[in-house]
Design a protein around this motif. Structure first.
Motif, PDB file in Angstrom:
ATOM      1  N   ASN A   1     -19.084  34.924  11.066  1.00 51.96           N
ATOM      2  CA  ASN A   1     -18.869  35.934  12.105  1.00 51.96           C
ATOM      3  C   ASN A   1     -20.054  35.970  13.070  1.00 51.96           C
TER       4      ASN A   1
ATOM      5  N   SER B   1     -15.499  33.089  13.670  1.00 53.32           N
ATOM      6  CA  SER B   1     -14.915  34.240  14.365  1.00 53.32           C
ATOM      7  C   SER B   1     -15.983  34.843  15.273  1.00 53.32           C
TER       8      SER B   1
ATOM      9  N   HIS C   1     -16.946  37.754  18.046  1.00 54.62           N
ATOM     10  CA  HIS C   1     -16.595  39.043  18.640  1.00 54.62           C
ATOM     11  C   HIS C   1     -17.424  39.244  19.918  1.00 54.62           C
TER      12      HIS C   1
ATOM     13  N   GLN D   1     -10.007  38.056  28.126  1.00 53.18           N
ATOM     14  CA  GLN D   1      -8.824  37.812  27.304  1.00 53.18           C
ATOM     15  C   GLN D   1      -8.010  36.649  27.868  1.00 53.18           C
TER      16      GLN D   1
ATOM     17  N   PRO E   1      -8.088  31.519  19.763  1.00 49.42           N
ATOM     18  CA  PRO E   1      -7.762  32.708  18.957  1.00 49.42           C
ATOM     19  C   PRO E   1      -8.893  33.210  18.068  1.00 49.42           C
TER      20      PRO E   1
ATOM     21  N   HIS F   1     -12.570  37.219  19.835  1.00 49.52           N
ATOM     22  CA  HIS F   1     -11.973  38.558  19.845  1.00 49.52           C
ATOM     23  C   HIS F   1     -12.717  39.431  20.865  1.00 49.52           C
TER      24      HIS F   1
ATOM     25  N   HIS G   1     -13.628  43.001  22.750  1.00 50.43           N
ATOM     26  CA  HIS G   1     -13.714  44.444  22.517  1.00 50.43           C
ATOM     27  C   HIS G   1     -14.411  45.093  23.719  1.00 50.43           C
TER      28      HIS G   1
END
Length: 361
Positions: free
Chosen positions: A16, A43, A45, A70, A77, A80, A82
């Motif tokens: 992450n 992943s 963020h 986005q 994918p 992410h 936020h």
């Protein structure tokens, strides 16, 4: 994909990762840093914060910025997106003299860790020259810091301060919110469409065509004989979509629009004797940034689709435009030169001054 890239490049893969930024505007240098981080994390963020000193000429929301990222990362994918109004980041034109408040920084990171439910092993990605990348600072932070390469050809501070001057650096997904629309309006045979094409070519700009004329061709068989009150709503709707499409693929800080909703309303009042409420709503809702109005004093050319050729009709229609502009608190820039090239030169001066900040004095 990120795993594969990481193995190819020999990077350590983290489960992450976290990136935080203003992203206003999103530029290619930031995108390259994101892609570098994405190659090191399974992943990633991305936290988008509000800009502490937004440019006064552009109204950009957190949702705008979320949409840019986005859309840019729609096929990645593992990234992410936020947004947060709670975390504030300072603005620096240089990192040389920045002092990091360790306690405040750790408090922000802790809030993000809890909000995203990140594991203790999650890492924070920052640019290689960021103050928190200094070893003595890293040691005191809650999260392990991993650096991304510098992007020296992209100066985030300079781009945010003058997006027009750094247009080519702005990510294509963000350009639609940084281009300014300029409508060219006037009565029939005032040289609008020719001027639109000249200006679009001069600035390398995208443009929206006059929808009324296209609608007559596609829906009325090439003649206004079947035109009626109910057609003005679809014409306005088509024009709104054409303007949106042109801005979405903006190729320059200016996007040129052939005619506007005021002109559509003026034709409705001229031919139908009444104001169309939907067109009125379009005038107020889809505001153009600037309007250049051409005086109706050029030679009349009958192209088979025009019907307001007498001096009285041309004068009456021009007064309708003036009245509707006043009704909706729109102040157009008036060009009254009867010579076509002089009109073109005047339009360049207006656009250069109001959009590019250039003076012709």
């Amino acid at each position: 994909m990120s795993n594969f890239l990481g193995k190819i490049l020999g990077n350590i893969m983290y489960d992450n990762g976290l990136m935080i930024g203003h992203f206003e505007p999103l530029h290619l240098g930031q995108m390259r840093s994101i892609l570098d981080a994405a190659g090191q994390a399974k992943s990633l963020h991305i936290i988008i914060t509000a800009h502490p000193s937004p440019h006064p000429d552009f109204t950009i929301t957190l949702q705008d910025k979320a949409r840019w990222l986005q859309m840019a990362c729609a096929d990645l994918p593992f990234i992410h997106i936020h947004t947060t109004h709670e975390i504030e980041l300072p603005l620096h034109d240089s990192f040389d003299d920045v002092t990091i408040d360790i306690a405040a920084s750790n408090a922000k990171l802790q809030r993000l860790i809890e909000a995203l439910d990140l594991p203790a092993e999650a890492v924070l990605f920052v640019a290689d020259n960021h103050p928190v990348a200094q070893s003595n600072i890293q040691e005191q932070l809650l999260m392990k810091v991993v650096t991304t390469p510098l992007q020296p050809e992209f100066d985030s501070y300079a781009i945010a301060r003058d997006p027009v001057a750094h247009w080519s650096a702005i990510h294509p997904q963000a350009r639609g919110d940084y281009t300014k629309t300029v409508a060219i309006v006037g009565g029939e045979s005032s040289g609008k469409t020719t001027l639109v094409h000249k200006l679009a070519n001069y600035y390398g700009a995208s443009f929206a065509l006059e929808m009324g004329r296209l609608y007559v061709g596609t829906d009325l068989g090439g003649s206004e004989i079947g035109l009626q009150y109910s057609d003005y709503g679809p014409i306005a709707l088509n024009h709104a979509q054409a303007m949106r499409d042109a801005a979405a693929v903006a190729t320059a800080p200016v996007t040129i629009v052939d005619t506007d909703f005021v002109t559509t309303q003026a034709f409705c009042e001229e031919y139908e004797g009444r104001t169309h409420p939907f067109v009125s709503a379009c005038i107020d809702e889809f505001r153009l940034d600037h309007t250049i109005m051409l005086d109706n004093n050029t030679p009349w050319v009958d192209d088979g689709m025009r019907s307001l050729g007498t001096p009285e009709a041309r004068g009456r229609f021009e007064q309708r435009l003036v009245d509707i502009f006043a009704r909706h608190n729109i102040a157009p820039h008036l060009i009254d030169e009867p010579d076509y090239d002089a009109r073109y030169q005047q339009a360049l001066i207006i656009i250069d001054q109001y959009i590019y900040g250039k003076s012709h004095d």
